[in-house]
Each structure stands twice: as C-alpha cells, then as structure tokens.
Scaffold this active site. Sequence first.
Site, mmCIF file in Angstrom:
data_model
loop_
_atom_site.group_PDB
_atom_site.id
_atom_site.type_symbol
_atom_site.label_atom_id
_atom_site.label_comp_id
_atom_site.label_asym_id
_atom_site.label_seq_id
_atom_site.Cartn_x
_atom_site.Cartn_y
_atom_site.Cartn_z
ATOM 1 C CB SER A 41 -8.769 1.602 -1.582
ATOM 2 O OG SER A 41 -8.289 2.377 -2.273
ATOM 3 C CG ASP B 159 -1.924 0.447 0.785
ATOM 4 O OD1 ASP B 159 -2.597 1.839 0.456
ATOM 5 O OD2 ASP B 159 -3.174 -0.502 0.576
ATOM 6 C CG HIS C 153 -4.749 4.414 0.966
ATOM 7 N ND1 HIS C 153 -4.845 2.357 0.741
ATOM 8 C CD2 HIS C 153 -5.908 4.523 0.362
ATOM 9 C CE1 HIS C 153 -6.045 2.337 -0.489
ATOM 10 N NE2 HIS C 153 -6.457 3.431 -0.968
#
Length: 511
Positions: free
Chosen positions: A375, A159, A205
Amino acid sequence: MSRLTLLFCLLYSSLSFGQQKYWVYLNERDLNSHPVISPKTVENRRMLGLEVNQVTDFGPKKQSLEVLKKLNIETVNISRWFNAVSAYLTPTQANSLRFLPEIKSIEPISSGYLSYNSESNKSIKIENFQAPFAITQMNGQELIRGGFLAQKVDVGIIDGGFFEAPDNYLLKHIFDKKKVKAYRDFLYPDKIDFFNTKESDGDFHGTAVWQLIAGKDSSRSLYTGLATEANFYLARTESGKQEARIEEDSWIAAIEWLDSLGVRLANSSLGYTMGFTNPAESYSPDQMDGKTTLIAKGAQIAVKEKGMILVVAAGNEGENKKWGGIVASPGDVEEVLSVGANDKQGLKMGYSSKGNPAVSFVKPDVTAYSEFGTSLSAPVITGLAAALLGIKPDLTSDELKIILKSSGILSGVPNTYIGAGYPDVIQIANVFSGDYKPKAVVNIEGVEEVNLSEYFSEELLIFHKISDKVVIDQNYREKPQKNAFLKRPKDIKYTTLVGKNRIVEVRWKTE
C-alpha cells in the site's frame, strides 16, 4: 449520539433485515442521452488515439430506472460502464426482478451492511515510513532537482479515508495551493465533513498513501513524494471496520467518476483476496487471473477503453501459504501497473505478494521500497508516474509500463517475485533522450555450476526459479571472492544473477 451518527445508523440499520446488495444488469443503454464526460476526457481520448464516443459512456435508460423506482428499489450506484445499478434487495424483490424484460441479470454483491461510528477525533501523527529511501533508491531525487514535479497532472486516489489530511504537515502545501479539486465518499455519500470524521484507524490510510505520492516538508526540504505540484481527486471506497464486496461496487463508482472528470492517473492501494468479514464472499486464488472479479473487469475497462493509468498495490499476502502468496485483485489485472515491495537490496519483501504462476503474464510489474506494505510502495510509483506525465502528458498506460519496466533492475528477465524490480530515473531519462542501453544479459545453458567472480565484481541478487519466470527462493550475496562458485540447487531449473551492470541467466543442466 450526534445527528450525523444517527442519520447513518438509521440508513444502514434497515439493511440488516433480510436485504442483500446486488448488481442489477440492464438490457438497454440510453444511447440518446448526453454522455457524462468532461471536455478534458474528450481531449484525453483524442490525444491517446482512443474512440471519443464509447458505448460504455451511456448508462441505463431512464425508463429502466423508473421501473426500479416504482418497485421501491433505491439504487446505490449507477454504473455506465457495466450498464447496471447496485441496490439492496429483499429476496422477494430479487426474484421479481429476474422476470422483468428490462433486466438482463442480477448478481449478489454482499450480504453485509455498513455501520458507522463517530469517535472523538484525536490528532495522531502519521509515521514517515522512510519513504525518502524509496525515492533515492530509484534516483528520484533527479526529478526533484530538475523541478519535474507533476505540474498540471491530475491524480486520483481511491482509498479508505483521508482523515486529518488538511492538518498533515506533509500535505499542507497541497491545501495552501488549492490543489484538491474534488472529493467524494462513496461509502457514506451524505457525510458532511470528508476530512475530519473518523470511522476507524483505517481512515488514516489514504492520508498516508497521499504523503508518499506528493508529501513535502518545506521547512526541512524533505520530499516524501514526487508529485508535489499535481492536482488531486480523492475517493473514499473502503471501510476500515470490515471487508465486503460492497466496497468493490464503490471502487467501480469511483473509477467511473474519475474518468468522467478527465483524470487519467489513479492510485489504488486496495486489494481483495480471502479476508472478507463474511467468508462466503472471499475469493479463491484461481480467481486472481486478471479477468474474473468485477473489480478486475472495471480496471480493464478503465485502462483499455478509457485510457486511464492505474497504479495498484500487489498485496501483502506473500507469506500467506493458505492463499498461495499471490497478488490481490485488481492487482492481478494484466493491464494495470501492479507494484510490489522490495527491500534495501532490491529483493522482494517477505510480505509482498507474488505473481500468479497460472497466468501467462508476470506480476507484479515493478516494485518500490516499503517496510510497511505494498500500500505504501504503490504511491511511490504513482508519484513517479505523475512526474513523467508532467514531462510527457500523452504517455499511454502501455508506454509508461514499458518505460518503467525497461529501467528496472531486472529489465528483460522479469520474475514473479519483483517483476522488473524498482525503476531507475536515470535510465528513464535515457529512454526519453534516446540514449537508453538495456542492461546486458548473459545466457548460460547446460551447466552444473557458475564461477560468480568471472561475471561479477560487486554484490549481487540471486533468484532461483522452477521455470523462466516463477521464483521460489531469493538471496543477496556480497562481492564474490575469486573462484566463488554457485552450484545448482536441488529442483531448480533456472537462476537469475543480478549485478549493477549485468544480468546472468543460468539454465541449469538437468538429468
């Protein structure tokens, strides 16, 4: 400016003066070297019936690497799988390499360079994202209730950063139990503090993704992921400040690293389409065929040759007309488990990318609920996959995909909007126990209208299609009244009607 920031600025400022990043493919592999794989990797391959000794475990010969070193070429990553290295080259260096006997070919990756900016790190709470609904929609609470929470399963996460993960209350149990086994930053290999140095907000994220794989708040008995007992291996490959093909190089290095450690299951909530900082690097929709991009080729090797299970976000381009709304690479790869996003009824979220109608296979494979992007739907499925591997460690990627798709709300008639739809853990349990009964499919052909009340006594989903797979419109309909008819919409050849226990596949009468 801190010393760490200065080091990064010095490292990457030199890359802006006439240098470009390339893949340098070499002719010969060092087949006499010792393969860099762990005993666990060997054990995995034997368990899955794969070749233990694979030629792609052997990288470039040392002599070939020495040739590059003598030319003052510093390699960034060495790929055993592709027998290649990535390196920044001047035009002169690139031209000279083409004529060396050790070199098979060279291909440009990116003309951009990375910048690094250390900002004051502020504590920012990450939103829950209503992930518990994604779990309950697919009856994932049954795994929690039974204590099937991915014990002894290794999970990799590729990621864009894991900023402040050790301080995140939903991940505290993972750090307390020392479940983080390894981590690497493939963009900035010399980074001193992996978890507390922030380049941009994109560094949150991976932390958000991780919460939906394994998050848990013991004080409230809240589970935001199904893999709360798994071990984790973290790889940072994405820059939040720009999009560039150099990130694909880092992704491939990361997936090779995970394989070398014996990690079979990996989540990648990243995708590459047309939004590159340098437009010349952007892809075109016809390249999303599962075999063209380098990252797609790497994903294929990971699944087909190495026995890995890759869970990949389908992308958020569903409403991008210029792009055609189709899945992003590596979610376009047939072998990976591509995950789209569905709403509370089970329909495709508008933003969720659709399958490419030009290929023979259907993407996405399955979906999970997410308001905020695929995501955050992919990690829900990764948590589920990890829990299932905890129950049956020898599941192959193909077997896992069949199980998940068989339990989906559209099992048997997947489409380009939601694939097989969100899985159902109760149906999965039936598969494991041998009591699985597929949802009944009724086929109707050559009609101009259908009496919905004849087949459904509950709310239903409607998918209008121009072929047996390609959807162009979807609807949710409440319980139909008596003699509620559905007539063929203009230019529609097929319609799929989905109820709780039955699917009706209509092939309309056409002129």
